[in-house]
Design a protein around this motif. Structure first.
Motif, short mmCIF file in Angstrom:
data_model
loop_
_atom_site.label_atom_id
_atom_site.label_comp_id
_atom_site.label_asym_id
_atom_site.label_seq_id
_atom_site.Cartn_x
_atom_site.Cartn_y
_atom_site.Cartn_z
N PRO A 8 24.56 28.05 -46.38
CA PRO A 8 23.60 28.93 -47.06
C PRO A 8 23.38 30.24 -46.30
CG PRO A 8 22.50 26.97 -46.19
CD PRO A 8 23.97 26.73 -46.06
N HIS A 9 23.51 30.23 -44.99
CA HIS A 9 23.31 31.48 -44.24
C HIS A 9 24.44 32.47 -44.52
CE1 HIS A 9 20.35 29.63 -41.08
NE2 HIS A 9 19.90 29.60 -42.32
N LEU A 10 25.68 31.98 -44.60
CA LEU A 10 26.78 32.90 -44.94
C LEU A 10 26.56 33.43 -46.35
CD1 LEU A 10 29.49 34.27 -44.49
CD2 LEU A 10 30.63 32.16 -45.19
N HIS A 11 26.13 32.54 -47.23
CA HIS A 11 25.86 32.94 -48.60
C HIS A 11 24.78 34.04 -48.65
CE1 HIS A 11 26.30 32.23 -52.85
NE2 HIS A 11 24.99 32.31 -52.99
N MET A 12 23.87 33.98 -47.68
CA MET A 12 22.79 34.98 -47.63
C MET A 12 23.18 36.18 -46.77
SD MET A 12 19.83 32.13 -47.07
CE MET A 12 18.42 33.16 -46.71
N GLY A 13 24.46 36.31 -46.42
CA GLY A 13 24.92 37.55 -45.80
C GLY A 13 25.18 37.51 -44.31
N SER A 62 12.78 31.09 -34.39
CA SER A 62 14.15 31.58 -34.35
C SER A 62 15.01 30.33 -34.56
CB SER A 62 14.41 32.24 -32.99
OG SER A 62 15.71 32.75 -32.91
N GLU A 63 16.16 30.48 -35.20
CA GLU A 63 16.94 29.30 -35.57
C GLU A 63 18.28 29.24 -34.84
OE1 GLU A 63 17.39 29.18 -39.83
OE2 GLU A 63 15.23 29.08 -40.16
N VAL A 64 18.89 28.07 -34.88
CA VAL A 64 20.23 27.90 -34.31
C VAL A 64 21.26 28.37 -35.34
CG1 VAL A 64 21.91 26.01 -34.11
CG2 VAL A 64 19.98 26.10 -32.57
N ALA A 99 17.91 20.31 -33.90
CA ALA A 99 17.80 21.78 -33.96
C ALA A 99 16.97 22.30 -35.15
CB ALA A 99 19.17 22.47 -33.95
N ARG A 100 16.79 21.50 -36.20
CA ARG A 100 15.84 21.83 -37.27
C ARG A 100 15.00 20.58 -37.45
NH1 ARG A 100 17.57 26.03 -40.83
NH2 ARG A 100 16.04 25.20 -42.27
N LYS A 101 13.74 20.74 -37.83
CA LYS A 101 12.86 19.57 -37.94
C LYS A 101 13.40 18.62 -39.02
CE LYS A 101 8.10 18.39 -37.74
NZ LYS A 101 7.08 18.07 -38.58
N PRO A 152 11.14 34.41 -56.65
CA PRO A 152 11.02 34.09 -55.23
C PRO A 152 12.18 33.20 -54.77
CG PRO A 152 9.47 32.76 -56.50
CD PRO A 152 10.11 33.73 -57.47
N PHE A 153 12.43 33.34 -53.48
CA PHE A 153 13.48 32.61 -52.79
C PHE A 153 13.23 31.10 -52.85
CE2 PHE A 153 14.68 31.02 -48.42
CZ PHE A 153 16.04 31.24 -48.49
N ARG A 154 14.27 30.33 -53.09
CA ARG A 154 14.12 28.86 -53.03
C ARG A 154 15.08 28.32 -51.98
NH1 ARG A 154 13.71 26.61 -59.17
NH2 ARG A 154 12.78 28.47 -60.08
N TRP A 155 14.51 27.87 -50.89
CA TRP A 155 15.31 27.33 -49.78
C TRP A 155 15.83 25.94 -50.16
CZ3 TRP A 155 18.47 28.22 -46.21
CH2 TRP A 155 18.72 27.32 -45.17
N ILE A 156 17.01 25.58 -49.65
CA ILE A 156 17.66 24.31 -50.02
C ILE A 156 17.00 23.09 -49.36
CG2 ILE A 156 19.89 25.43 -50.45
CD1 ILE A 156 20.87 24.14 -47.80
N THR A 171 19.40 39.09 -37.85
CA THR A 171 18.00 39.11 -38.32
C THR A 171 17.88 38.47 -39.68
OG1 THR A 171 18.33 41.30 -39.27
CG2 THR A 171 17.34 41.23 -37.08
N GLN A 172 16.69 37.94 -39.93
CA GLN A 172 16.37 37.48 -41.28
C GLN A 172 15.58 38.60 -41.93
OE1 GLN A 172 13.48 34.32 -41.82
NE2 GLN A 172 14.92 33.20 -43.10
N ASN A 173 15.92 38.92 -43.16
CA ASN A 173 15.32 40.10 -43.80
C ASN A 173 14.69 39.75 -45.14
OD1 ASN A 173 17.82 40.95 -42.11
ND2 ASN A 173 16.38 42.65 -42.07
N ARG A 202 17.40 37.57 -47.05
CA ARG A 202 18.80 37.72 -46.64
C ARG A 202 18.90 37.57 -45.12
NH1 ARG A 202 22.56 37.65 -50.23
NH2 ARG A 202 23.89 39.02 -48.99
N TRP A 203 20.11 37.34 -44.64
CA TRP A 203 20.38 37.46 -43.21
C TRP A 203 21.24 38.70 -43.03
CZ3 TRP A 203 18.25 34.31 -39.55
CH2 TRP A 203 17.68 33.11 -39.99
N SER A 204 21.02 39.41 -41.94
CA SER A 204 21.78 40.65 -41.71
C SER A 204 22.27 40.72 -40.28
CB SER A 204 20.91 41.87 -41.99
OG SER A 204 20.37 41.75 -43.28
O1 ASC Z 1 17.64 30.79 -44.20
C1 ASC Z 1 16.64 30.11 -44.15
O2 ASC Z 1 15.55 30.25 -44.93
C2 ASC Z 1 14.62 29.22 -44.58
C3 ASC Z 1 13.34 29.85 -44.11
O3 ASC Z 1 13.55 30.64 -42.98
C4 ASC Z 1 12.70 30.72 -45.17
O4 ASC Z 1 12.23 29.92 -46.21
C5 ASC Z 1 15.27 28.49 -43.52
O5 ASC Z 1 14.75 27.46 -42.90
C6 ASC Z 1 16.46 29.01 -43.28
O6 ASC Z 1 17.33 28.60 -42.37
#
Ligand code: ASC
Length: 597
Positions: free
Chosen positions: A515-520, A447-449, A279-281, A155-159, A357-359, A366-368
């Motif tokens: 991390p978003h560029l890293h995810m595509g 939705s994110e910035v 922009a993020r909590k 599973p995905f591990r967010w930073i 989009t987030q996929n 991934r982001w696409s």
């Molecule tokens: O790319 C991302 O992944 C996490 C979340 O959307 C999924 O865990 C997050 O906050 C991002 O910005």
């Protein structure tokens, strides 16, 4: 400049970590130049097991697309032990920075400031007595290698959110200079390590200062302010803007600004310089980046003297996107009779809509962009495109729009996406509009910035809007849109930009969140590649281009094709000595053949 890049033990936020430094320093040295100067950086990779490159953020690399410093796009990563010479011109005054552009090396600390003053005899459209430079970043205790593996694991591990916000590479984890003013936070003790002692900005009273601020954060968007000092915005991303007074700046990763401040406050007090996450909590208790502005001659101890400062600026609500949009719309191009400020063409030749989009690809998050998640090839795209190496390129043409029935306000109905190199090819001299379209992520009502950065260009920011872009009803500003190289995309909204394809090169356009560029989350614009004339040896000797270059014997005299230790300044022709010999041979052969016939 002669630079060694290496890992070092360092305490950016008082906790010892491995940091990527330059010549034993973190952040790397500040480059100060004048418009028109040539910058030569001889970069030696002293990382034992990783390649490295450096991107000069905001520098357009006119006629030197190979010096843009993007691994697998503009050049081969520099191997451990090798040296590479970056040789480029800083053509325009402004506030810039540089950073690693391979894997997540920017997040590992590979960055520094790059300030370009006007050329001798030229004038800025504003005056100031002195300047200070502030580079904002964010910091994690987990190594970037662990971060990278987590992001591509199942599973995905967010930073997660950063442990600290750094101001010129310094932050304090587990305590705060402003501890007594922040709910739940403790004040730092006096004996914090020198490496994480805040840099105090000492200024002379009754003067005008230019404050250059750049954000190289990996993830965090920041609200920046200087207590009691109104800031007059004068420059954004190396371009002059209409002067506007603000109490704080919203600065996203990849943005740079200059503001003017008058040092007209009571000189015995110190004033907070703060950078709050927006922009993020943010985590609780809040962990802003903090330091103090101090009036000379009194030189304070930042830890002891912080409480005697004027009140700590109050943070905006992290999700005040209305405030964020209002700030973004205040940034407009300077109108000037003295300076030529380029205006956008009044119409476009080609419009590309990029859906973000987030996929979820079988458990891999991934982001696409238009359903393609960017994966870079092993051969630099500049090489594959220049030499027509079809095996190094995706045959799939990326989409110019997305389906009419896609609902950007809802999670994707089919969350699966493809992976590949999303390369858009542009002819020379055409006007391109790009609509970056945000969408809902996998989680409902979210939705994110995303700050988007274009290499090789400034672009006009024609507008921002809510929901799905519509060519009929979405308003665009053609009168005084600001020129920038980085622009924010708001949640569930769109951003429209325009640029002219007048700079041959292979230019990534991507979310500047590491991390978003890293995810595509990016695409590549290949612009008039047929017009790229010279590529110095040492740039493309890897992957398929290494084989081509060796086979054609058209480059490096080094038989192994290893990056040459010092390509000559200004670049050497791709037609090396062996290529010249081949040409003479062919010429003689044709002459003999004609004679025989
Ligand atoms: O790319 C991302 O992944 C996490 C979340 O959307 C999924 O865990 C997050 O906050 C991002 O910005």
């Amino acid at each position: 400049y002669d630079w060694n890049v290496e890992y070092m033990y360092w305490k950016p936020d008082c906790v010892e970590s491995l940091v990527m430094g330059i010549n034993g320093k973190f952040p790397g040295p500040t480059i100060t130049a004048k418009a028109g100067d040539t910058i030569l950086v001889k970069l030696t990779n002293k990382l034992h097991t990783e390649g490295v490159v450096i991107h000069w953020h905001g520098i357009r690399q006119l006629e030197t697309p190979w010096a843009d410093g993007t691994a697998a796009i503009s050049q081969c990563a520099i191997n451990p032990g090798d040296t590479f010479l970056y040789n480029f011109t800083v053509d325009k005054a402004g506030t810039y920075f540089y950073h690693g552009h391979y894997g997540m090396q920017r997040s590992a600390g590979l960055y520094g400031s790059l300030n370009v003053d006007v050329a001798d005899g030229a004038k800025e459209p504003f005056a100031y007595d002195d300047e200070i430079t502030i580079l904002l970043s964010d910091w994690w205790h987990q190594s970037v290698h662990k971060q990278e593996v987590g992001l591509s694991s199942k599973p995905f591990r967010w930073i997660g959110e950063p442990q600290s916000i750094l101001i010129n590479g310094k932050g304090q984890f587990g305590c705060s200079l402003g501890g007594e003013f922040i709910n739940g936070s403790t004040k730092c003790s006096q004996d914090i390590d020198e490496q994480c002692q805040p840099e105090v900005f000492s200024i002379q009273p009754k003067k005008k200062y230019r404050v250059r601020i750049a954000s190289t954060t990996s993830l965090a968007s920041l609200n920046f302010s200087i207590g009691n000092h109104t800031m007059t915005l004068v420059e954004a991303d190396g371009n002059y803007v209409q002067q506007v007074e603000v109490d704080s700046l919203n600065i996203y990763s990849g943005d740079t600004y200059s503001v003017l401040i008058e040092t007209n406050q009571y000189p015995s007090t110190n004033y907070w310089i703060s950078a709050y996450q927006i922009a993020r909590k943010p985590p609780h208790p809040l962990r802003p980046g903090l330091t103090i502005l101090n009036y000379k001659p009194k030189a304070p101890n930042p830890v002891l003297d912080a409480p005697s400062s004027s009140p700590l600026p109050t943070p905006p609500l992290w999700n005040d996107f209305t405030g964020g949009k209002s700030f973004a719309s205040k940034i407009l191009a300077l109108q000037s009779d003295q300076l030529t400020i380029p205006k956008p063409p009044t119409s476009f030749d080609r419009r590309i809509v990029l859906l973000n989009t987030q996929n979820n690809n079988s458990g891999y998050i991934r982001w696409s962009i238009n359903n393609v998640s960017l994966v870079l090839p092993t051969t630099p795209l500049l090489g594959s495109l220049k030499y027509g190496l079809l095996n190094g390129l995706d045959s799939e043409k990326p989409a110019e729009d997305f389906p009419a029935n896609y609902d950007v306000m809802k999670p994707p109905v089919n969350p699966n996406s493809n992976s590949g190199g999303s390369v858009y090819k542009f002819d020379y001299g055409i006007t391109i509009d790009v609509i970056i379209q945000n969408a809902n992520v996998l989680e409902p009502h979210t939705s994110e910035v995303h700050p988007w950065h274009l290499h090789g260009h400034d672009f006009w920011v024609l507008g921002y809007g809510e929901g799905r872009f519509s060519s009929e009803s979405s308003n665009l500003n053609l009168k005084n849109p600001p020129l920038r190289n980085n622009v924010v995309l708001f949640p569930h909204g769109w951003t429209a930009i325009r640029f002219v394809t007048d700079n041959p090169g292979v230019w990534p356009f991507h979310c500047h969140i590491e991390p978003h560029l890293h995810m595509g989350m990016g695409v590549v614009f290949a612009e008039a590649v047929n017009r790229i004339k010279t590529v110095p040896s040492g740039v493309l000797e890897c992957g398929l281009t290494a084989k081509t270059i060796l086979a054609d014997s058209i480059t490096s005299p080094d038989p192994l094709g290893a990056p040459s230790p010092s390509p000559s300044p200004g670049g050497v022709s791709s037609l090396g000595p062996m290529g010249a010999v081949n040409l003479i041979f062919i010429y003689l052969f044709v002459l003999c053949w004609l004679y025989v016939c």
